[in-house]
Design a protein around this motif. Structure first.
Motif, PDB file in Angstrom:
ATOM      1  N   THR A 194       0.848  -1.201   0.000  1.00 31.92           N
ATOM      2  CA  THR A 194       0.000   0.000   0.000  1.00 31.92           C
ATOM      3  C   THR A 194       0.887   1.257   0.000  1.00 31.92           C
ATOM      4  N   ARG A 195       0.242   2.413   0.054  1.00 35.37           N
ATOM      5  CA  ARG A 195       0.976   3.669  -0.066  1.00 35.37           C
ATOM      6  C   ARG A 195       1.961   3.936   1.067  1.00 35.37           C
TER       7      ARG A 195
ATOM      8  N   ARG B 114       5.634   4.345   0.062  1.00 39.29           N
ATOM      9  CA  ARG B 114       6.300   5.626  -0.243  1.00 39.29           C
ATOM     10  C   ARG B 114       7.085   6.152   0.956  1.00 39.29           C
TER      11      ARG B 114
ATOM     12  N   PHE C 160      -5.435  -5.033   7.521  1.00 35.75           N
ATOM     13  CA  PHE C 160      -6.086  -4.274   6.437  1.00 35.75           C
ATOM     14  C   PHE C 160      -7.570  -4.642   6.305  1.00 35.75           C
TER      15      PHE C 160
ATOM     16  N   ARG D 226     -10.175  -1.422   9.922  1.00 36.58           N
ATOM     17  CA  ARG D 226     -10.041  -0.043   9.429  1.00 36.58           C
ATOM     18  C   ARG D 226     -11.270   0.823   9.732  1.00 36.58           C
TER      19      ARG D 226
ATOM     20  N   LYS E 187      -8.387   4.790   5.690  1.00 40.07           N
ATOM     21  CA  LYS E 187      -7.393   4.382   4.692  1.00 40.07           C
ATOM     22  C   LYS E 187      -6.002   4.250   5.306  1.00 40.07           C
ATOM     23  N   VAL E 188      -5.141   3.570   4.570  1.00 35.96           N
ATOM     24  CA  VAL E 188      -3.740   3.357   4.952  1.00 35.96           C
ATOM     25  C   VAL E 188      -2.876   4.205   4.011  1.00 35.96           C
ATOM     26  N   PRO E 189      -1.817   4.856   4.453  1.00 38.40           N
ATOM     27  CA  PRO E 189      -1.170   4.700   5.758  1.00 38.40           C
ATOM     28  C   PRO E 189      -1.560   5.800   6.743  1.00 38.40           C
TER      29      PRO E 189
ATOM     30  N   GLU F  77      -2.370  10.654   4.847  1.00 40.43           N
ATOM     31  CA  GLU F  77      -2.012  11.116   3.487  1.00 40.43           C
ATOM     32  C   GLU F  77      -0.514  10.915   3.226  1.00 40.43           C
ATOM     33  N   SER F  78      -0.239   9.953   2.360  1.00 41.57           N
ATOM     34  CA  SER F  78       1.159   9.563   2.126  1.00 41.57           C
ATOM     35  C   SER F  78       2.006  10.711   1.558  1.00 41.57           C
TER      36      SER F  78
ATOM     37  N   GLU G 154      -0.279  11.256  -7.302  1.00 44.04           N
ATOM     38  CA  GLU G 154      -1.358  10.804  -6.429  1.00 44.04           C
ATOM     39  C   GLU G 154      -2.727  11.308  -6.892  1.00 44.04           C
TER      40      GLU G 154
ATOM     41  N   HIS H 268     -10.819  -0.749  -7.551  1.00 45.67           N
ATOM     42  CA  HIS H 268     -12.054  -0.952  -6.790  1.00 45.67           C
ATOM     43  C   HIS H 268     -13.099  -1.703  -7.610  1.00 45.67           C
TER      44      HIS H 268
ATOM     45  N   TYR I  55       5.362   4.570  -6.548  1.00 51.82           N
ATOM     46  CA  TYR I  55       4.257   3.774  -6.006  1.00 51.82           C
ATOM     47  C   TYR I  55       3.068   3.755  -6.967  1.00 51.82           C
TER      48      TYR I  55
END
Ligand SMILES: N[C@@H](CCC(=O)N[C@@H](CS)C(=O)NCC(=O)O)C(=O)O
Length: 202
Positions: free
Chosen positions: A11-12, A15, A34, A39, A52-54, A65-66, A102, A114, A166
């Motif tokens: 996942t993000r 980054r 996950f 979550r 959401k992750v991360p 927000e990565s 992004e 999705h 990513y």
């Protein structure tokens, strides 16, 4: 206290771990569950309000927000590395590619992901996949053009390449990164060969 990165493989969070590896900034990687149940629960929602992750902490500070994490780490620990001088033309391009990776490229990739894999079958809209592929291909064409005559998005490797790297991992995963974009393929191979990428995706 070290930065803590709340991580799920692939996942993000990749980054953020990758950036720490490139900078030699110590970080603790904290694997999380996950599953939608975890979550959507109070513990995770307190860190990441949309589930959401991360998420990341640095001392008392918690954030999601990565891309914002990448910028924060550069500002606090980067000592000017991996980003151009703020306010310069190079910095404008650097910011452009960070956001593009992004906000513009990853968005249709998420739609494909999705509606092809993640949603319950009854909720999947095949037209979202077709449209997502079209939009993603326009973005990949733009990256392919930008890479003409250069190895990275800017003259040298920066955190914009980590942001893009990513998104390209996602593009490869949903099978839109193909030989229509030869320069992007070569670029992605170069990024994948970096030890920071390999540690972050292991
Ligand atoms: N713009 C956000 C996107 C976060 C995001 O979409 N994360 C994905 C994993 S890479 C996720 O949590 N997906 C689960 C979901 O959308 O329900 C960021 O860069 O952190």
């Amino acid at each position: 206290m070290a930065i803590r990165i709340f991580h799920v493989k692939g996942t993000r969070s990749v980054r953020v771990i990758w950036l720490c590896e490139e900078l030699g900034v110590p970080c603790e990687v904290v694997p999380i569950d996950f599953s939608a149940d975890y979550r959507n629960g109070d513990e995770w929602r307190a860190m990441s309000p949309t589930g959401k992750v991360p998420a990341m902490t640095d001392g008392d500070m918690t954030m999601f927000e990565s891309g914002a994490m990448v910028q924060y780490i550069l500002e606090k620990y980067g000592q000017g590395r991996l980003q151009p001088e703020p306010g310069t033309a190079d910095s404008a391009l650097y910011l452009q590619w960070c956001w593009f990776a992004e906000a513009t490229l990853a968005r249709p990739l998420g739609d494909i992901m999705h509606h092809r894999y993640l949603k319950a079958e009854a909720e999947r809209l095949p037209e979202m996949v077709v449209d997502g592929e079209k939009r993603a291909r326009v973005c990949l064409e733009a990256v392919n053009s930008a890479l003409q005559g250069q190895d990275y998005l800017l003259a040298e490797f920066t955190a914009a390449d980590i942001m893009m790297g990513y998104s390209l991992l996602l593009a490869a995963r949903v099978e839109v990164l193909d030989d229509r974009y030869p320069r992007v393929q070569v670029y992605f191979e170069k990024l994948k060969a970096r030890s920071g990428y390999q540690t972050a995706t292991a």
